[in-house]
Design an enzyme around this catalytic site. Structure first.
Site, short mmCIF file in Angstrom:
data_model
loop_
_atom_site.label_atom_id
_atom_site.label_comp_id
_atom_site.label_asym_id
_atom_site.label_seq_id
_atom_site.Cartn_x
_atom_site.Cartn_y
_atom_site.Cartn_z
N TYR A 56 -8.89 7.37 -0.24
CA TYR A 56 -7.77 6.60 0.31
C TYR A 56 -8.09 6.14 1.72
O TYR A 56 -8.11 6.94 2.67
CB TYR A 56 -6.49 7.43 0.31
CG TYR A 56 -6.13 8.02 -1.03
CD1 TYR A 56 -6.51 7.43 -2.23
CD2 TYR A 56 -5.39 9.20 -1.11
CE1 TYR A 56 -6.16 7.98 -3.46
CE2 TYR A 56 -5.03 9.76 -2.33
CZ TYR A 56 -5.44 9.16 -3.50
OH TYR A 56 -5.10 9.71 -4.70
N HIS A 125 -11.92 13.81 -8.58
CA HIS A 125 -10.94 12.72 -8.69
C HIS A 125 -11.00 12.04 -10.07
O HIS A 125 -9.97 11.68 -10.64
CB HIS A 125 -11.19 11.70 -7.58
CG HIS A 125 -9.98 10.96 -7.14
ND1 HIS A 125 -9.86 10.38 -5.92
CD2 HIS A 125 -8.80 10.69 -7.77
CE1 HIS A 125 -8.69 9.79 -5.80
NE2 HIS A 125 -8.03 9.96 -6.92
N LEU A 206 7.24 8.41 -10.55
CA LEU A 206 8.26 7.36 -10.52
C LEU A 206 7.71 6.04 -11.05
O LEU A 206 8.26 4.97 -10.76
CB LEU A 206 8.81 7.18 -9.10
CG LEU A 206 9.64 8.36 -8.59
CD1 LEU A 206 9.94 8.21 -7.11
CD2 LEU A 206 10.94 8.49 -9.38
N GLY A 209 6.85 3.52 -8.52
CA GLY A 209 8.06 2.99 -7.91
C GLY A 209 8.96 2.23 -8.86
O GLY A 209 10.14 1.99 -8.55
N PHE A 210 8.45 1.86 -10.04
CA PHE A 210 9.24 1.03 -10.95
C PHE A 210 10.48 1.75 -11.45
O PHE A 210 11.54 1.14 -11.64
CB PHE A 210 8.37 0.59 -12.14
CG PHE A 210 9.07 -0.33 -13.08
CD1 PHE A 210 9.25 -1.67 -12.75
CD2 PHE A 210 9.57 0.11 -14.29
CE1 PHE A 210 9.92 -2.53 -13.60
CE2 PHE A 210 10.23 -0.74 -15.16
CZ PHE A 210 10.40 -2.08 -14.80
#
Length: 316
Positions: A56, A125, A206, A209-210
């Site tokens: 990230y 990862h 989530l 975000g949706f």
């Protein structure tokens, strides 16, 4: 906040953790965001499992988390990941590197950026198809032997890969996407984790975000938001997938809760070993997420949510 155990022998952590990715990576809208303040509030609320990765940024997320936990190291269970690498300057191409020498170097780099002498949970990862997972996990296990790592995990693995990894060294946590629009892990991975004392840590609980119900069109996303390239965020897919959101909203209305809180409560209901790590850049949304721990879904609620249609569009 209530707690759950991170694996059969791991520490107690808040039932909802915090995924820090969006503070420096993938999603737009970071202008004016005080990432350190967000992480501090997460810790104050009991989101003690803090999740980052060397990818990230790359690297900048770990540096931010290092600043945020300075002086508060004993309050958090710190997780980071290795094995994915940026192959171009813009971060548009991501490669996999699970070679043992790379994993060893990643560990030392993460420790330096985070400003700590050990990592509580070090994940692979993604498995590298060019490297047997036994070799990658063996390198992760070396970190445990050296005292630099307390426990190891794997992310986005198949059941076969998980079995093979767990045979090399006890796996404490598996991280994969799980939400009301990504339920694949419920078939095999989540039950395997429950049977073997492994925590299951859902990212994007989530639905990126949706499932909060706040997104109605791809055009609402920032131009640098990686979701604009995801098939599920094409406008046709969004229009179809709103049926899922509307179903969650019906349950939320009965509980006087938000749509996102019910989506998180459903994830928590998938097992006592499940510890979701929703991410957000905004303290108000962070506090809303924590409120999901007070939403008690009944049998009828869960049946109604389980019956919602599958999402339209692939994840990537």
């Amino acid at each position: 906040m209530h707690t759950r155990k991170l694996g059969s022998t791991g520490p107690e952590v808040g039932v909802i953790g915090y995924g820090a990715m969006g503070l420096t990576w993938a999603y737009g809208g970071r202008e004016g965001v005080d990432g350190v303040a967000v992480v501090h509030r997460a810790i104050d609320l009991g989101c003690t499992l803090i999740d980052t990765a060397d990818l990230y940024g790359p690297f900048t997320n770990e540096e931010l988390i290092g600043r945020a936990i300075a002086g508060r190291r004993d309050e958090v269970t710190l997780a980071t990941k290795c094995g994915l690498v940026v192959q171009d300057g813009a971060g548009n191409r991501i490669g996999r590197n699970g070679r043992p020498d790379h994993i060893r170097a990643c560990l030392d780099g993460s420790l330096q950026r985070l400003g700590v002498d050990h990592i509580d949970l070090h994940y692979l990862h993604r498995p590298d198809p060019q490297v047997p997972i036994e070799e990658s996990v063996g390198a992760l296990a070396e970190g445990v032997g050296s005292g630099k790592v307390r426990a190891i995990g794997v992310s986005e693995v198949s059941l076969d890969e998980l079995r093979r990894a767990h045979a090399v060294h006890p796996i404490t946590a598996v991280q994969s996407e799980l939400s009301l629009w990504t339920r694949d892990p419920l078939a095999e991975i989540v039950p395997f984790c429950a049977e073997h004392g492994i925590a299951f840590v859902p990212f994007s609980p989530l639905g990126r975000g949706f499932l909060t119900g706040r997104l109605r069109s791809r055009d609402e996303l920032e131009v640098d938001d990686s979701r604009r390239t995801r098939p599920r965020f094409d406008d046709d897919a969004i229009a179809a997938n709103l049926a899922i959101v509307e179903g969650v909203q019906r349950v939320a209305a009965r509980h006087e809760a938000t749509t996102g809180q019910v989506a998180l409560a459903w994830t928590l209901a998938q097992g006592d070993h499940v510890i979701p790590i929703p991410g957000t850049k905004r303290i108000a949304y962070l506090e809303e997420n924590v409120g999901a721990t007070e939403v008690m879904l009944g049998t009828d609620d869960l049946a109604e949510l389980d019956a919602l249609p599958a999402a339209v569009g692939s994840r990537y």
